[in-house]
Design an enzyme around this catalytic site. Structure first.
Site, PDB file in Angstrom:
ATOM      1  N   ARG A  15       0.809  -1.221   0.000  1.00 41.08           N
ATOM      2  CA  ARG A  15       0.000   0.000   0.000  1.00 41.08           C
ATOM      3  C   ARG A  15       0.842   1.272   0.000  1.00 41.08           C
ATOM      4  O   ARG A  15       0.527   2.254  -0.673  1.00 41.08           O
ATOM      5  CB  ARG A  15      -0.928  -0.016   1.213  1.00 41.08           C
ATOM      6  CG  ARG A  15      -1.835   1.199   1.330  1.00 41.08           C
ATOM      7  CD  ARG A  15      -2.717   1.080   2.568  1.00 41.08           C
ATOM      8  NE  ARG A  15      -3.608   2.215   2.721  1.00 41.08           N
ATOM      9  CZ  ARG A  15      -4.814   2.309   2.173  1.00 41.08           C
ATOM     10  NH1 ARG A  15      -5.262   1.329   1.429  1.00 41.08           N
ATOM     11  NH2 ARG A  15      -5.575   3.371   2.372  1.00 41.08           N
ATOM     12  N   ASN A  89      25.492 -21.398   0.020  1.00 44.29           N
ATOM     13  CA  ASN A  89      24.653 -21.286   1.217  1.00 44.29           C
ATOM     14  C   ASN A  89      25.245 -20.286   2.205  1.00 44.29           C
ATOM     15  O   ASN A  89      25.081 -20.409   3.414  1.00 44.29           O
ATOM     16  CB  ASN A  89      24.453 -22.657   1.889  1.00 44.29           C
ATOM     17  CG  ASN A  89      23.262 -22.643   2.848  1.00 44.29           C
ATOM     18  OD1 ASN A  89      22.308 -21.907   2.651  1.00 44.29           O
ATOM     19  ND2 ASN A  89      23.337 -23.444   3.908  1.00 44.29           N
ATOM     20  N   HIS A  90      25.944 -19.298   1.668  1.00 41.70           N
ATOM     21  CA  HIS A  90      26.555 -18.247   2.483  1.00 41.70           C
ATOM     22  C   HIS A  90      26.539 -16.966   1.658  1.00 41.70           C
ATOM     23  O   HIS A  90      27.160 -16.896   0.598  1.00 41.70           O
ATOM     24  CB  HIS A  90      27.980 -18.622   2.872  1.00 41.70           C
ATOM     25  CG  HIS A  90      28.540 -17.778   3.978  1.00 41.70           C
ATOM     26  ND1 HIS A  90      28.875 -16.457   3.806  1.00 41.70           N
ATOM     27  CD2 HIS A  90      28.808 -18.070   5.279  1.00 41.70           C
ATOM     28  CE1 HIS A  90      29.343 -15.973   4.950  1.00 41.70           C
ATOM     29  NE2 HIS A  90      29.300 -16.926   5.866  1.00 41.70           N
ATOM     30  N   THR A 121      36.223 -11.922   8.125  1.00 41.94           N
ATOM     31  CA  THR A 121      35.052 -12.752   8.345  1.00 41.94           C
ATOM     32  C   THR A 121      33.843 -12.014   7.791  1.00 41.94           C
ATOM     33  O   THR A 121      33.915 -10.802   7.513  1.00 41.94           O
ATOM     34  CB  THR A 121      34.862 -13.064   9.842  1.00 41.94           C
ATOM     35  OG1 THR A 121      33.801 -14.003   9.998  1.00 41.94           O
ATOM     36  CG2 THR A 121      34.539 -11.811  10.639  1.00 41.94           C
ATOM     37  N   HIS A 170      -4.223  19.579  31.871  1.00 42.02           N
ATOM     38  CA  HIS A 170      -5.109  18.547  32.413  1.00 42.02           C
ATOM     39  C   HIS A 170      -6.467  18.565  31.713  1.00 42.02           C
ATOM     40  O   HIS A 170      -7.481  18.168  32.301  1.00 42.02           O
ATOM     41  CB  HIS A 170      -5.292  18.698  33.924  1.00 42.02           C
ATOM     42  CG  HIS A 170      -4.008  18.819  34.674  1.00 42.02           C
ATOM     43  ND1 HIS A 170      -3.250  17.725  35.023  1.00 42.02           N
ATOM     44  CD2 HIS A 170      -3.329  19.913  35.118  1.00 42.02           C
ATOM     45  CE1 HIS A 170      -2.163  18.141  35.661  1.00 42.02           C
ATOM     46  NE2 HIS A 170      -2.185  19.461  35.723  1.00 42.02           N
ATOM     47  N   SER A 295     -16.496   9.372   5.613  1.00 44.19           N
ATOM     48  CA  SER A 295     -17.104   8.230   6.287  1.00 44.19           C
ATOM     49  C   SER A 295     -18.006   7.512   5.291  1.00 44.19           C
ATOM     50  O   SER A 295     -18.689   8.156   4.480  1.00 44.19           O
ATOM     51  CB  SER A 295     -17.922   8.702   7.500  1.00 44.19           C
ATOM     52  OG  SER A 295     -18.762   7.655   7.970  1.00 44.19           O
ATOM     53  N   ARG A 344      18.376  -7.274   9.039  1.00 40.06           N
ATOM     54  CA  ARG A 344      17.676  -7.144   7.762  1.00 40.06           C
ATOM     55  C   ARG A 344      16.395  -6.334   7.899  1.00 40.06           C
ATOM     56  O   ARG A 344      15.772  -5.977   6.893  1.00 40.06           O
ATOM     57  CB  ARG A 344      17.363  -8.523   7.188  1.00 40.06           C
ATOM     58  CG  ARG A 344      18.607  -9.287   6.749  1.00 40.06           C
ATOM     59  CD  ARG A 344      18.258 -10.656   6.202  1.00 40.06           C
ATOM     60  NE  ARG A 344      19.452 -11.383   5.820  1.00 40.06           N
ATOM     61  CZ  ARG A 344      20.055 -11.297   4.635  1.00 40.06           C
ATOM     62  NH1 ARG A 344      19.554 -10.484   3.723  1.00 40.06           N
ATOM     63  NH2 ARG A 344      21.141 -11.992   4.358  1.00 40.06           N
TER      64      ARG A 344
END
Length: 449
Positions: A15, A89-90, A121, A170, A295, A344
């Site tokens: 959307r 797979n990495h 790494t 208030h 509405s 992610r």
């Protein structure tokens, strides 16, 4: 079912896609892969410039060709990386293999290919790519939009600076204020928190498998790898390096950044609710667009839906920012994998934030000030000048002025100008003081702002 706006699970990608489209350049899977390629390429170039002995013969004139690998990175390139990932797979290793393929297309670089991702790494790449994407998204998308909101509010504050308005504390009538000043409160708050947001350092982790440069040091102990990495992150990526880490970023600075974003959002949410209330009090009408329906059942309604939409999206964004700030700095021992999937989602709360900012702006630009109603509320609430009268009476040494005004304002069913002036006439003070007191009205008792 093919993914498109109408079939997307997330409203961000469905959307509201048009409102958050720019974030795809920073937080999509394509963007993450592109940022990883950028870090890998710039790291390889930095090793050549060091130079490592085995890279001393690399032709520096090829640096431009290497940089085009990420500067011209396409969706098809990202698809190729994902194809490689099906085998590895990495995800980060797939990026390394993709760059090696590109080296082959340049030609003559076979001897240098094993220095791609040398000593690193995967988190050295992820924990620089993500903060780099966050930095760029903030500077190029988020900050311009929130600054547009701040500028809009500042313009309205100037436009309405001389409009006296009944204040409410208030929920009850309180000392009058000015509409422009009340809007300026939000300008001030936003600018203050944006300054704190900008002051948050954006940092990354770069130190090898467990943060100690083990592989770098064992291969080349003669180099100061910590100094090299500090310079690499600051000069090439524009982020700070976290000096002491495990395998992953400490995420403390990223958590602070999310907290700062949450504070800005909270201010906007507060603004949304106040303007919703002002519309409810009929202080504002709203511009009507031909064909719009307020509405499905009540034809007369023009609802403050933009402020409501913003409030809802800010609530989602802040819940996610809070979770990210609390979760990311916590990891078992030298690392676990929970941060990977969480990272992610960094773009998700930013997406909801952008939707909210645009909705708030839309709502503000639809407002039509109803000065008659604002003035009528002041005319009907003369009790609010009681504070002014009792304060001047204190100045004059009048006995128990607070109690006298309390008795007056709480016993009369409705305080009017006439009732106030009749009370003033009963006071044992000079004519000059009585004239001073009678000059006070709900319209001019608005302080210095």
């Amino acid at each position: 079912m093919k993914m498109e706006d109408l079939t997307a699970i997330s409203p961000i990608d469905g959307r509201y896609r048009s409102k958050v489209e720019p974030l795809a350049n920073y937080f999509s899977e394509y963007a993450l892969v592109r940022y990883r390629v950028q870090v890998e390429i710039e790291y390889f170039i930095a090793l050549c410039e060091l130079p490592l002995p085995q890279l001393s013969t690399f032709d520096h004139s090829l640096f431009g060709d290497l940089r085009h690998i990420y500067k011209d990175f396409s969706v098809d390139d990202a698809r190729r990386v994902k194809e490689i990932e099906q085998t590895t797979n990495h995800d980060v290793k797939a990026v390394e293999y993709f760059i090696k393929e590109r080296f082959d297309t340049i030609g003559g670089l076979d001897a240098y290919k094993e220095f791609i991702h040398f000593g690193l790494t995967s988190q050295d790449i992820n924990n620089t790519s993500v903060p780099l994407s966050v930095k760029d998204a903030l500077n190029e998308v988020y900050l311009p939009q929130v600054e547009e909101l701040t500028a809009c509010l500042q313009s309205l504050a100037e436009e309405w600076k001389d409009i006296p308005m009944l204040a409410r504390t208030h929920g009850q009538p309180a000392s009058p204020t000015r509409l422009g000043k009340e809007v300026m409160v939000y300008v001030y708050r936003l600018k203050t928190q944006l300054a704190q947001l900008r002051a948050c350092p954006i940092s990354g982790k770069f130190g090898g498998a467990t943060g100690n440069f083990n592989a770098h040091h064992v291969a080349y102990p003669q180099y100061d790898w910590s100094a090299f990495s500090n310079k690499f992150l600051s000069e090439r990526l524009g982020i700070e390096r976290e000096e002491y880490t495990t395998q992953i970023s400490n995420y403390d600075n990223l958590g602070a950044l999310f907290d700062a974003l949450r504070r800005v959002n909270t201010i906007i949410l507060d603004l949304d609710r106040d303007f919703w209330m002002y519309i409810s009090e009929d202080y504002f009408k709203q511009k009507i667009k031909a064909g719009e329906v307020g509405s499905s059942a009540m034809p007369h309604k023009v609802n403050p839906i933009d402020f409501e939409n913003s409030e809802g999206n800010l609530g989602i964004a802040n819940a996610l920012f809070q979770f990210l700030a609390q979760k990311l700095p916590v990891s078992r021992l030298q690392r676990d994998l929970t941060d990977s999937t969480v990272l992610r989602n960094v773009g998700v709360p930013l997406g909801h934030t952008l939707i909210a900012i645009q909705s708030t702006l839309k709502g503000l630009r639809k407002l039509i000030l109803n000065e008659e109603q604002v003035a009528a509320d002041l005319d009907n609430t003369w009790a609010v000048v009681a504070e002014a009268i009792q304060t001047i009476l204190r100045r004059e040494g009048y006995p128990k002025p607070y109690e006298a005004l309390k008795a007056l304002t709480r016993t009369h069913a409705k305080m009017t100008e006439q009732a106030i002036h009749e009370f003033i006439d009963t006071l044992n003070v000079s004519g000059e003081v009585k004239a001073e007191l009678k000059a006070i009205t709900p319209h001019n008792y608005t302080g210095i702002r």
